[in-house]
Design an enzyme around this catalytic site. Structure first.
Site, PDB file in Angstrom:
ATOM      1  N   ASP A   9      -0.275   3.031   3.894  1.00  0.00           N
ATOM      2  CA  ASP A   9       0.244   4.400   3.781  1.00  0.00           C
ATOM      3  C   ASP A   9       1.510   4.361   2.927  1.00  0.00           C
ATOM      4  O   ASP A   9       2.472   3.670   3.251  1.00  0.00           O
ATOM      5  CB  ASP A   9       0.556   4.945   5.184  1.00  0.00           C
ATOM      6  N   GLU A 105      -3.198   7.439   1.643  1.00  0.00           N
ATOM      7  CA  GLU A 105      -3.560   6.403   2.614  1.00  0.00           C
ATOM      8  C   GLU A 105      -4.987   5.913   2.447  1.00  0.00           C
ATOM      9  O   GLU A 105      -5.858   6.633   1.982  1.00  0.00           O
ATOM     10  CB  GLU A 105      -3.349   6.815   4.073  1.00  0.00           C
TER      11      GLU A 105
HETATM   12  P1  TTP Z   1       2.388  11.433   4.530  1.00  0.00           P
HETATM   13  O1  TTP Z   1       1.845  10.052   4.340  1.00  0.00           O
HETATM   14  O2  TTP Z   1       2.176  12.090   5.836  1.00  0.00           O
HETATM   15  O3  TTP Z   1       3.959  11.439   4.275  1.00  0.00           O
HETATM   16  P2  TTP Z   1       4.798  10.657   3.219  1.00  0.00           P
HETATM   17  O4  TTP Z   1       3.993   9.677   2.445  1.00  0.00           O
HETATM   18  O5  TTP Z   1       5.555  11.645   2.370  1.00  0.00           O
HETATM   19  O6  TTP Z   1       5.875   9.924   4.111  1.00  0.00           O
HETATM   20  P3  TTP Z   1       5.637   8.680   5.091  1.00  0.00           P
HETATM   21  O7  TTP Z   1       4.190   8.311   5.011  1.00  0.00           O
HETATM   22  O8  TTP Z   1       6.522   7.611   4.550  1.00  0.00           O
HETATM   23  O9  TTP Z   1       6.052   9.168   6.421  1.00  0.00           O
HETATM   24  O10 TTP Z   1       1.815  12.396   3.422  1.00  0.00           O
HETATM   25  C1  TTP Z   1       1.539  11.971   2.095  1.00  0.00           C
HETATM   26  C2  TTP Z   1       1.875  13.050   1.099  1.00  0.00           C
HETATM   27  O11 TTP Z   1       1.152  14.247   1.429  1.00  0.00           O
HETATM   28  C3  TTP Z   1       3.328  13.451   1.116  1.00  0.00           C
HETATM   29  O12 TTP Z   1       4.120  12.639   0.267  1.00  0.00           O
HETATM   30  C4  TTP Z   1       3.268  14.873   0.638  1.00  0.00           C
HETATM   31  C5  TTP Z   1       1.950  15.379   1.160  1.00  0.00           C
HETATM   32  N1  TTP Z   1       2.193  16.177   2.378  1.00  0.00           N
HETATM   33  C6  TTP Z   1       2.321  17.547   2.266  1.00  0.00           C
HETATM   34  O13 TTP Z   1       2.177  18.095   1.167  1.00  0.00           O
HETATM   35  N2  TTP Z   1       2.575  18.278   3.396  1.00  0.00           N
HETATM   36  C7  TTP Z   1       2.745  17.700   4.632  1.00  0.00           C
HETATM   37  O14 TTP Z   1       2.983  18.395   5.619  1.00  0.00           O
HETATM   38  C8  TTP Z   1       2.615  16.273   4.725  1.00  0.00           C
HETATM   39  C9  TTP Z   1       2.766  15.591   6.050  1.00  0.00           C
HETATM   40  C10 TTP Z   1       2.335  15.564   3.586  1.00  0.00           C
HETATM   41 MG    MG Z   2       2.701   8.374   3.436  1.00  0.00          MG
END
Ligand code: TTP
Ligand code: MG
Length: 403
Positions: A9, A105
């Protein structure tokens, strides 16, 4: 053979891509969000911005208040898609068994890799290094004997983590965590678990499984398994189309309904649920089926095939509505209504094309899905669903085709 699954991830993905593209942003609080003047929400924030309390799905205006010195960016989805593709390329060097489950992911089944690349920890280290070398990005990798434990592990030491979660670590590590943090448990399930007095994953694990099944149906069984760290879901290689799968939702009315507007409103709710599930599972389908059970219990199903496979609510709803209009006559009284999609194909591994209007719609839908996953179904709703009062409570399916 011992099975080893990796879950990769990316860290603060959208924000990290922005920092790689503009090195002057490195180390600064970067927030990717819709316009704060409007009703924009935060997609993600760099870890520097998270220190101020900024989180995904938070209103952009609130993020500005929390982090006035933050660098707010509107988002550059073609760049995110490109980087997502590059990460996937790295992962495929290690095994063809790579299943991408969202833009940032993927799961890898590395059980057969030992001879080539070494034990799973060594593979994970190499993956992290190669992703960093090829893209400048960091990721967190979870290692487990199944998907669930790999997924839970990757979240434990973010950012830049590498965590192995073995089955015997489950009581010590997973059980003290809140039930809502178990993968697959959304806010509404978490609330229902709390109502049963089940606050932690351990509480769920120790609760009698038959009572969970009584309360949650089949998902009660999954909850019991997951809370005990068990999961038999395989990692599928791209192109491994799930066989004869369908995604459907249906609802039984509290009172039989003969009003077409009311039926159409329900079709829209159901289509939305189906679309959301498809998007979550990276699936698209071509054949829309509606199921109508009349007050006298006679049941009909009618289908319509779309010109191309979709995971969007709108085309599903439009097809469902046309079928219903074709069938419906004044005086027909409906007890149960269902919408389903068959002829599914997997969208897994496909790098999204980000310029066409359909994809715009898909991104909007995905943003809405995420908000709902976090804050519950009522957080966002379509204007049409509000027209006649609030959304009703989720109803249980009654027989018929299920996923
Ligand atoms: P995530 O993997 O949930 O979040 P992240 O990569 O930004 O942070 P981390 O994994 O380190 O906690 O989501 C991946 C991408 O999806 C994120 O960069 C932006 C997008 N996204 C949204 O647009 N809205 C959201 O509510 C979430 C959770 C993610
Ligand atoms: Mg992420």
């Amino acid at each position: 053979m011992v099975r080893w699954i990796l879950h990769v991830d990316m860290d603060a993905f959208f924000a990290s891509v922005e920092q790689v593209l503009d090195p002057s942003l490195a180390g600064r609080p970067v927030i990717v969000a819709g316009p704060a003047e409007g009703r924009g929400v935060v997609s993600t924030a760099s870890y520097e911005a998270r220190r101020f309390g900024v989180r995904s799905a938070m209103p952009a205006a609130q993020a500005r208040r929390l982090c006035p010195g933050g660098v707010f960016l509107p988002g550059n989805h073609s760049a995110y898609a490109e980087y997502s593709g590059r990460v996937l390329e790295v992962l495929r060097r290690f095994t063809p068994l790579v299943e991408q489950t969202s833009i940032d992911e993927a799961y890898l089944d590395v059980s057969g890799c030992e001879g080539l690349f070494g034990d799973p920890v060594t593979v994970a280290r190499r993956i992290k290094r190669e992703i960093r070398e090829d893209t400048g990005l960091t990721c967190s990798v979870g290692i487990g004997p199944n998907r669930l434990l790999a997924k839970m592990a990757s979240g434990l030491e973010k950012p830049d983590g590498l965590t192995l979660l073995d089955s015997r670590d489950v009581p010590r590590i997973l059980w003290p965590m809140p039930a809502g943090s178990l993968h697959g448990v959304g806010p509404s399930t978490a609330a229902r678990l709390r109502a049963l007095g089940l606050a932690t994953i351990g509480d769920v694990a120790r609760y009698p499984p038959d009572l969970l099944v009584q309360e949650f149906g089949v998902s009660g069984k999954h909850l019991h398994e997951a809370a005990n760290g068990r999961d038999a879901t395989p990692v599928l290689a791209a192109g491994d189309v799930p066989e004869a799968k369908s995604v459907s939702r249906e609802t039984t009315f509290a009172h039989d309904v003969s009003d077409l507007t009311e039926l159409e409103r329900t079709l829209l709710e159901l289509s939305e649920d189906v679309g959301r599930r498809l998007r979550r599972d990276c699936l698209r389908g071509r054949t829309v089926t509606i199921k109508v059970r009349k007050a006298d219990f006679t049941t009909v199903t009618r289908s319509r095939t779309l010109p191309e496979a979709t995971d969007l609510t709108e085309p599903i709803y439009e097809a469902a509505r046309l079928i219903l209009r074709d069938y419906w006559r004044p005086g027909v009284s409906v007890r149960l209504l269902g919408v389903g999609l068959t002829n599914l194909e997997t969208a897994t591994g496909a790098t999204p094309v980000l310029f066409d209007p359909v994809d715009r719609l898909r991104r909007v839908s995905q943003a809405v899905d995420r908000i709902r996953d976090r804050y519950g179904d009522r957080a966002v709703t379509r204007a049409r669903l509000l027209r006649r009062g609030s959304l009703r409570d989720p109803r249980r399916p009654e027989g018929g085709p299920q996923e």
